[in-house]
Design a protein around this motif. Structure first.
Motif, mmCIF file in Angstrom:
data_model
loop_
_atom_site.group_PDB
_atom_site.id
_atom_site.type_symbol
_atom_site.label_atom_id
_atom_site.label_comp_id
_atom_site.label_asym_id
_atom_site.label_seq_id
_atom_site.Cartn_x
_atom_site.Cartn_y
_atom_site.Cartn_z
ATOM 1 N N TYR A 62 39.644 42.484 53.432
ATOM 2 C CA TYR A 62 39.632 41.636 52.247
ATOM 3 C C TYR A 62 38.972 40.315 52.618
ATOM 4 O O TYR A 62 39.420 39.623 53.535
ATOM 5 C CB TYR A 62 41.049 41.402 51.737
ATOM 6 N N SER A 64 37.312 36.650 51.147
ATOM 7 C CA SER A 64 37.232 35.677 50.068
ATOM 8 C C SER A 64 35.904 34.946 50.174
ATOM 9 O O SER A 64 35.481 34.558 51.264
ATOM 10 C CB SER A 64 38.388 34.684 50.187
ATOM 11 N N ARG A 72 29.473 36.379 45.057
ATOM 12 C CA ARG A 72 30.347 37.436 45.568
ATOM 13 C C ARG A 72 29.589 38.748 45.730
ATOM 14 O O ARG A 72 29.741 39.454 46.710
ATOM 15 C CB ARG A 72 31.546 37.630 44.645
ATOM 16 N N ARG A 105 36.232 44.460 50.810
ATOM 17 C CA ARG A 105 36.613 44.135 49.440
ATOM 18 C C ARG A 105 36.461 42.633 49.286
ATOM 19 O O ARG A 105 37.119 41.863 49.987
ATOM 20 C CB ARG A 105 38.061 44.529 49.159
ATOM 21 N N ASP A 107 36.445 39.147 46.969
ATOM 22 C CA ASP A 107 36.849 38.461 45.756
ATOM 23 C C ASP A 107 36.812 36.963 46.019
ATOM 24 O O ASP A 107 36.491 36.522 47.115
ATOM 25 C CB ASP A 107 38.210 38.924 45.259
ATOM 26 N N GLU A 114 37.716 42.784 42.075
ATOM 27 C CA GLU A 114 37.077 43.065 43.340
ATOM 28 C C GLU A 114 35.675 43.577 43.076
ATOM 29 O O GLU A 114 35.446 44.329 42.135
ATOM 30 C CB GLU A 114 37.864 44.121 44.110
#
Length: 120
Positions: A62, A64, A72, A105, A107, A114
């Protein structure tokens, strides 16, 4: 042999190995993103968490990313294209039997949907 020493597989303690390997992978990926990866599409990205599969062969990473949806998406593409390089570098840095497949993933600080690049 005492029957007390035999343990039922249902009574085993859960292994913490996936969490500890995930922490190692997270730290090394964070270092690689900060210091090694030179893709201009990759914005200000931070590895937030790594969830390992029980067999340690797959890692869901994950990440950011600061910025809007376009940032993104570009970061997701950059991570997808660098997946092989990052996996190879993980193999060099960490003493693991298997280097996990990386599934990124992306975000923005846990907000929004996502984004995952298309595999082509």
């Amino acid at each position: 042999m005492s029957s007390a020493k035999k343990r039922s597989p249902h009574l085993r303690q859960p292994s913490h190995r996936p969490e500890s390997v995930g922490d190692l992978v997270r730290a090394e990926l964070g270092r690689l993103l900060q210091q090694e990866l030179r893709d201009p599409r990759l914005g200000f990205a931070t590895v937030m968490d790594v969830v390992m599969s029980r067999d340690l062969r797959h890692a869901r990473v994950y990440v950011s990313v600061l910025g809007g949806a376009e940032a993104r998406l570009q970061s997701a593409e950059a991570l997808r294209s660098a997946r092989g390089y990052l996996r190879r570098e993980l193999g060099h840095a960490l003493a693991l039997r298997f280097v996990p497949e990386l599934d990124f993933r992306v975000d923005s600080a846990g907000k929004g949907p996502e984004l995952k690049p298309t595999d082509t």
